[in-house]
Structures are given as C-alpha cells and as structure tokens.
Design a protein around this motif. Sequence first.
Motif, PDB file in Angstrom:
ATOM      1  N   ALA A 117      42.062  26.236  25.736  1.00  0.00           N
ATOM      2  CA  ALA A 117      41.049  25.858  24.869  1.00  0.00           C
ATOM      3  C   ALA A 117      39.780  27.059  25.231  1.00  0.00           C
ATOM      4  CB  ALA A 117      40.660  24.432  24.688  1.00  0.00           C
ATOM      5  N   SER A 118      39.582  27.126  26.209  1.00  0.00           N
ATOM      6  CA  SER A 118      38.648  28.120  26.994  1.00  0.00           C
ATOM      7  C   SER A 118      38.757  29.611  26.552  1.00  0.00           C
ATOM      8  CB  SER A 118      38.249  27.830  28.336  1.00  0.00           C
ATOM      9  OG  SER A 118      39.374  28.326  28.979  1.00  0.00           O
ATOM     10  N   TYR A 119      39.882  29.852  26.294  1.00  0.00           N
ATOM     11  CA  TYR A 119      40.135  31.213  26.027  1.00  0.00           C
ATOM     12  C   TYR A 119      39.529  31.976  24.834  1.00  0.00           C
ATOM     13  CZ  TYR A 119      42.306  35.943  24.977  1.00  0.00           C
ATOM     14  OH  TYR A 119      42.486  37.188  24.428  1.00  0.00           O
ATOM     15  N   SER A 120      38.735  33.047  24.873  1.00  0.00           N
ATOM     16  CA  SER A 120      37.933  33.680  23.769  1.00  0.00           C
ATOM     17  C   SER A 120      38.368  35.094  23.603  1.00  0.00           C
ATOM     18  CB  SER A 120      36.440  33.913  24.114  1.00  0.00           C
ATOM     19  OG  SER A 120      35.936  34.339  23.003  1.00  0.00           O
ATOM     20  N   ALA A 121      38.857  35.539  22.071  1.00  0.00           N
ATOM     21  CA  ALA A 121      39.409  36.851  21.966  1.00  0.00           C
ATOM     22  C   ALA A 121      38.294  37.878  22.480  1.00  0.00           C
ATOM     23  CB  ALA A 121      39.787  36.973  20.637  1.00  0.00           C
ATOM     24  N   ASN A 122      37.123  37.415  22.486  1.00  0.00           N
ATOM     25  CA  ASN A 122      36.028  38.527  22.747  1.00  0.00           C
ATOM     26  C   ASN A 122      35.988  38.688  24.200  1.00  0.00           C
ATOM     27  OD1 ASN A 122      35.246  38.422  20.092  1.00  0.00           O
ATOM     28  ND2 ASN A 122      33.980  36.674  20.235  1.00  0.00           N
ATOM     29  N   SER A 123      36.692  38.019  25.071  1.00  0.00           N
ATOM     30  CA  SER A 123      36.510  38.249  26.421  1.00  0.00           C
ATOM     31  C   SER A 123      37.869  39.041  26.691  1.00  0.00           C
ATOM     32  CB  SER A 123      36.386  36.840  27.104  1.00  0.00           C
ATOM     33  OG  SER A 123      35.392  36.199  26.940  1.00  0.00           O
ATOM     34  N   PRO A 124      37.906  39.821  27.887  1.00  0.00           N
ATOM     35  CA  PRO A 124      39.111  40.541  28.295  1.00  0.00           C
ATOM     36  C   PRO A 124      39.989  39.716  29.021  1.00  0.00           C
ATOM     37  CG  PRO A 124      37.140  41.274  29.658  1.00  0.00           C
ATOM     38  CD  PRO A 124      36.659  40.511  28.548  1.00  0.00           C
ATOM     39  N   ARG A 125      41.299  39.961  28.494  1.00  0.00           N
ATOM     40  CA  ARG A 125      42.247  39.021  29.167  1.00  0.00           C
ATOM     41  C   ARG A 125      42.488  39.351  30.567  1.00  0.00           C
ATOM     42  NH1 ARG A 125      48.640  38.184  27.665  1.00  0.00           N
ATOM     43  NH2 ARG A 125      48.951  36.269  28.936  1.00  0.00           N
ATOM     44  N   LEU A 126      42.362  40.693  30.999  1.00  0.00           N
ATOM     45  CA  LEU A 126      42.515  41.126  32.418  1.00  0.00           C
ATOM     46  C   LEU A 126      41.248  41.341  32.891  1.00  0.00           C
ATOM     47  CD1 LEU A 126      45.559  43.806  31.974  1.00  0.00           C
ATOM     48  CD2 LEU A 126      45.582  41.519  33.283  1.00  0.00           C
ATOM     49  N   ARG A 127      40.907  41.061  34.093  1.00  0.00           N
ATOM     50  CA  ARG A 127      39.443  40.763  34.742  1.00  0.00           C
ATOM     51  C   ARG A 127      39.723  41.216  36.270  1.00  0.00           C
ATOM     52  NH1 ARG A 127      37.334  34.924  32.718  1.00  0.00           N
ATOM     53  NH2 ARG A 127      37.702  35.361  30.498  1.00  0.00           N
ATOM     54  N   THR A 128      39.002  42.216  36.452  1.00  0.00           N
ATOM     55  CA  THR A 128      38.892  42.761  37.843  1.00  0.00           C
ATOM     56  C   THR A 128      37.516  42.444  38.510  1.00  0.00           C
ATOM     57  OG1 THR A 128      40.435  44.415  37.268  1.00  0.00           O
ATOM     58  CG2 THR A 128      38.896  44.988  39.160  1.00  0.00           C
ATOM     59  N   ALA A 129      37.503  42.185  39.888  1.00  0.00           N
ATOM     60  CA  ALA A 129      36.128  42.139  40.521  1.00  0.00           C
ATOM     61  C   ALA A 129      36.299  42.419  41.888  1.00  0.00           C
ATOM     62  CB  ALA A 129      35.890  40.511  40.706  1.00  0.00           C
ATOM     63  N   ARG A 130      35.426  43.013  42.308  1.00  0.00           N
ATOM     64  CA  ARG A 130      35.195  43.514  43.556  1.00  0.00           C
ATOM     65  C   ARG A 130      33.734  43.001  44.547  1.00  0.00           C
ATOM     66  NH1 ARG A 130      38.267  47.126  41.093  1.00  0.00           N
ATOM     67  NH2 ARG A 130      39.766  47.992  41.959  1.00  0.00           N
ATOM     68  N   SER A 131      33.705  42.732  45.671  1.00  0.00           N
ATOM     69  CA  SER A 131      32.596  42.168  46.203  1.00  0.00           C
ATOM     70  C   SER A 131      32.347  42.557  47.586  1.00  0.00           C
ATOM     71  CB  SER A 131      32.333  40.682  45.793  1.00  0.00           C
ATOM     72  OG  SER A 131      33.425  39.812  46.806  1.00  0.00           O
ATOM     73  N   ALA A 132      31.118  42.514  48.128  1.00  0.00           N
ATOM     74  CA  ALA A 132      30.965  42.845  49.638  1.00  0.00           C
ATOM     75  C   ALA A 132      29.794  42.137  49.844  1.00  0.00           C
ATOM     76  CB  ALA A 132      30.655  44.503  49.891  1.00  0.00           C
ATOM     77  N   THR A 133      29.773  41.263  50.972  1.00  0.00           N
ATOM     78  CA  THR A 133      28.746  40.270  51.166  1.00  0.00           C
ATOM     79  C   THR A 133      28.311  40.116  52.593  1.00  0.00           C
ATOM     80  OG1 THR A 133      30.166  38.269  51.132  1.00  0.00           O
ATOM     81  CG2 THR A 133      29.131  38.856  49.005  1.00  0.00           C
ATOM     82  N   LEU A 134      27.122  39.868  52.879  1.00  0.00           N
ATOM     83  CA  LEU A 134      26.792  39.251  54.262  1.00  0.00           C
ATOM     84  C   LEU A 134      26.296  37.805  54.224  1.00  0.00           C
ATOM     85  CD1 LEU A 134      24.825  42.260  55.632  1.00  0.00           C
ATOM     86  CD2 LEU A 134      27.080  41.500  56.344  1.00  0.00           C
ATOM     87  N   SER A 135      26.896  36.737  55.016  1.00  0.00           N
ATOM     88  CA  SER A 135      26.212  35.573  54.650  1.00  0.00           C
ATOM     89  C   SER A 135      26.067  34.776  56.084  1.00  0.00           C
ATOM     90  CB  SER A 135      27.379  34.502  53.907  1.00  0.00           C
ATOM     91  OG  SER A 135      28.611  34.851  54.807  1.00  0.00           O
ATOM     92  N   THR A 136      25.281  33.836  56.020  1.00  0.00           N
ATOM     93  CA  THR A 136      24.954  33.348  57.280  1.00  0.00           C
ATOM     94  C   THR A 136      24.613  31.646  56.801  1.00  0.00           C
ATOM     95  OG1 THR A 136      23.157  33.280  59.118  1.00  0.00           O
ATOM     96  CG2 THR A 136      22.176  33.728  56.657  1.00  0.00           C
ATOM     97  N   SER A 137      24.822  31.147  58.134  1.00  0.00           N
ATOM     98  CA  SER A 137      24.612  29.782  57.748  1.00  0.00           C
ATOM     99  C   SER A 137      23.979  29.037  59.278  1.00  0.00           C
ATOM    100  CB  SER A 137      25.774  28.872  57.871  1.00  0.00           C
ATOM    101  OG  SER A 137      25.872  27.274  57.698  1.00  0.00           O
ATOM    102  N   TYR A 138      23.008  28.474  59.260  1.00  0.00           N
ATOM    103  CA  TYR A 138      22.222  28.164  60.730  1.00  0.00           C
ATOM    104  C   TYR A 138      21.497  26.737  60.325  1.00  0.00           C
ATOM    105  CZ  TYR A 138      18.521  28.635  63.890  1.00  0.00           C
ATOM    106  OH  TYR A 138      17.380  28.227  65.051  1.00  0.00           O
ATOM    107  N   GLU A 139      21.889  25.889  61.652  1.00  0.00           N
ATOM    108  CA  GLU A 139      21.453  24.624  61.591  1.00  0.00           C
ATOM    109  C   GLU A 139      20.074  24.663  62.237  1.00  0.00           C
ATOM    110  OE1 GLU A 139      22.049  20.583  63.892  1.00  0.00           O
ATOM    111  OE2 GLU A 139      23.617  21.900  63.986  1.00  0.00           O
ATOM    112  N   LEU A 140      19.147  23.993  61.235  1.00  0.00           N
ATOM    113  CA  LEU A 140      17.984  23.892  61.933  1.00  0.00           C
ATOM    114  C   LEU A 140      17.763  22.735  62.849  1.00  0.00           C
ATOM    115  CD1 LEU A 140      15.987  24.167  58.372  1.00  0.00           C
ATOM    116  CD2 LEU A 140      16.452  26.117  60.143  1.00  0.00           C
ATOM    117  N   ASP A 141      17.137  23.142  64.180  1.00  0.00           N
ATOM    118  CA  ASP A 141      17.344  21.927  65.220  1.00  0.00           C
ATOM    119  C   ASP A 141      16.037  21.319  65.019  1.00  0.00           C
ATOM    120  OD1 ASP A 141      18.353  20.949  67.428  1.00  0.00           O
ATOM    121  OD2 ASP A 141      17.328  22.233  68.855  1.00  0.00           O
TER     122      ASP A 141
END
Length: 469
Positions: A117-141
């Motif tokens: 039901a969420s498919y739209s003809a205006n959206s491409p059926r084949l989708r390509t995605a690439r990403s590069a990230t730096l992430s951090t998680s830090y507990e505040l003491d």
Amino acid sequence: MMARISPLAAALTALTLAGCAIGPDYQRPSAALPASFDASPTRAASAAVQADWWVLFQDPTLNQLVERALSHNADVRLAVARVEQADAVAREAGAAFLPEIDGGASASKTQASTRTASYSANSPRLRTARSATLSTSYELDVWGRVRRANESVRASLLASQYARDAVRLSVAGVVTSTYLNLRALDAQLAVVGETVRTREEGQRLMQLRLNAGLSSLVDSQAADNALHAARAQLAELRRQRALSEHQLALLSGQPELRLAAGDVRQLPLPPQPPAGLPAELIEARPDVMQAEQQLIAANANIGVAKAGYFPRFTLTGSTGSESQTLADLFSAGAGAWSLGISALMPILDFGRTSARVDQARALNQQSLISWQNALQVAYKDVRDALVNLREDGEAERAQASRVANARHTLGLAHLRLQAGHASLLDVLDSQRTFNDAQLAYITTRQAQLNASVELFKALGGGWKPATGS
C-alpha cells in the motif's frame, strides 16, 4: 509556554552536577594492635624492612637459587601473569572516562515491492544508498559510578601486585628453608659418615680380639649391629638429601640441578632484631597490603551499587555523509549529523538495586574482617618467630655444650680402652652418644636459622638498621 532545552545544554547541566561520587569514601580502620612485639619500653626506631633478606646468610649458592626461583618459579610467573591481566582490566576501566568513537561505512541496494500500500509509482523501485559515519556514545559520570568502578579496579590491580609480592616472599622462604634443610642433611651425612668409618674400624679390631680370644662373640655382634645401624642411617640421610635437592630443582626451575656438599654449621646466624621492634612493620607485609586494597575495592563497589538508584545519562552523537552514489558521498549537501542525550532509570525493580547495595556492603564487611585478621595473623607470626628464635638459640647453646661433653667422654673411653679399663662396647656406647649429640646440635642449629627465615617472612621481608642513625 515551556522553554525548549537543547541536548547540548542538558549535557552541560549534567556535567556541572558531576562533582561528587555516590558511596562512602575510604577511611582506613584502626589496626588496634600493640605498638611493639614485646613489653620493652624502648622503641626500635631504626628498624626497617630488607627485601633481599636471604643475603644475610652469606651463601652465594643460596643467593643464586633464590634469584633464579624469583624469575623462573611457576607460581611466581603465574602471579606476574595475573598482575598483567589486572593491569589490562584497569586500563580498560580507565578508558571509560573518555568517549568511544566508532567509524562505519555501508552500501546497499534495495528493491521495493509494487504490491504494498505504501508503494508509489513516483518513487524509484530500485534504491541505492551509501554512507560513511563517525559515531560516539559516552556515559556522563554524574553520580560517580564510573569513578567508583575505576577506583575499585585500581585497588584490585594493587591487590594483585601485592599478591605477586606475597608469592615471591613465600617462594623465597621455601627455597631458603629447603636449602637450610639440605645443608643440615649434608652436616648429618658428614657426622654419620665418620661414625660409619669409626665403627668399621671398631668392627675390625673386635674381630681381631675375637680371633685372639680376648673378646666374646656377644661383643663382636654388638659391634656388627652398631655398624649396620649407622649404614642404614647414612642411606636414609642420602635419600632425604636427594629429595631436598629435587625440591630445590623444582622451585628454581632447574630440573637437572646438582649441588655440592656443604654444612649448615658454616652458615652465620643473621643479625637479631632489636628490642621494641615496632608492630607497624607488619603493615608492609604483602598479604596485609593485599587485604587492604581488597577492602578499598569493596568500599568503592558500594558506590557503584548505589549509583543504580539514579538515572544514567548517555550522550550520543554522529557525523558523516549519505548519498545515492559513491561519487556524491563527500559532496556538498551529503553531510548528516546527530546529537542527543538519553536518561535511563529504573522505576520499579522490585528491590534489585537495594539487594546489590546490601551485597556490596556485606562484601565490604567481609573484606574488613579479612584485613583485620591478616593483621592479627601477621602479629602472631612475628611473635611466634621471635619466641622460636630465642628458645632455639638457648637450645643450640645447650646442645653445643652437650657435644663438647660427649667428645670429652669419647676421648676418655678410648684412653680407658687402651689401658684395659674399659671394653670396646663402652667405646661404642660413647661413640653413639657423641653421634647423637652432634646430630641434635645440627637439628637445633637448623631450627634457629629457620626461625630467622620465619621472622623475615612474618615481617614481610625482614629488618635491618637504618644507615646513618
């Protein structure tokens, strides 16, 4: 209208609260021990601890054996490996003070279903995605949980180091005691060997007297039995010496160790401790210091457990690029970032946190009892060693007089035999008495030297006068 609070402002507010740590700060309990090990009013202020106490026996072979054991003994090497493990754990815990930064990269291609039901003809059926990230998680003491945990781990590291030192002290003590036993057996072998030679000569003379009709068969058999007894005693001493040598080989990591003969009577007695030896010396014992560090760690763990009552604040963030094609991954407009702060706090844990706090307190009480007991055991060990050193010294002096008297009696017996006023049995009896006296003296000499070893161990390494005092 309620004002909006940004994640960065919340993080800064939390950091300002991070000035204190939950849980009790460590306060060293009172040792509750006497000031010295005897009733002397004079305090031996010049007493100090000597780590290489075994050199006081002035035996190069012993020095080599102990040094070799301290580097090659299996128990020592295991203790060193445990210290290295504890050091790595401490470094890992210390890294919790700094944020962990992770890098990531991904590439994906997906095909969307045309039957949803969420498919739209205006959206491409084949989708390509690439990403590069730096992430951090830090507990505040905020509540000091990380600080208390780090405090506990650092204390555990010190405890492992003191445990290693305790193993080294124990190994040095065992090597020295075994070496003293070996040298005592050497001295006994020399005494019994001379006894065998004397009794062989006595048997030869008795046989001559028997052939000449000057002695009875009973006297000849008595001389023969005395010789066999001495030979059996010699064999037993050789067996014990071999086992002691094998033990030293194991302790020092030298399977093919062979030691030339020596004599325990040639080893000097180390200097005696002064009167009024301060009881505070036992606080330097590795096992006592290990017990205190375990107490410090247990005390810090109370704070770690109590921190569970309060929320844990975690600061998260990421930065990187996202694009459909690899060529656009680092182009303008491909950048993406996020920054957030989260709080997690138990609302209803049915007493889990309280149970953990109670466990930490109980473990802290156990550690306190263990530390107090370690002090009391150390105090008793020193007092026992001092008594043994004093009484074994008295016994050695008495045995030395006994040897001198037995030697004089044996000389008189030989003179009486030559004058025809005594039988060979009288001489054999005097020889047996002299032999027993020498063996007893060697035993008491070994006991006094061993008492010095036990005193060194009980004091955590010995004592020596401070230079320049």
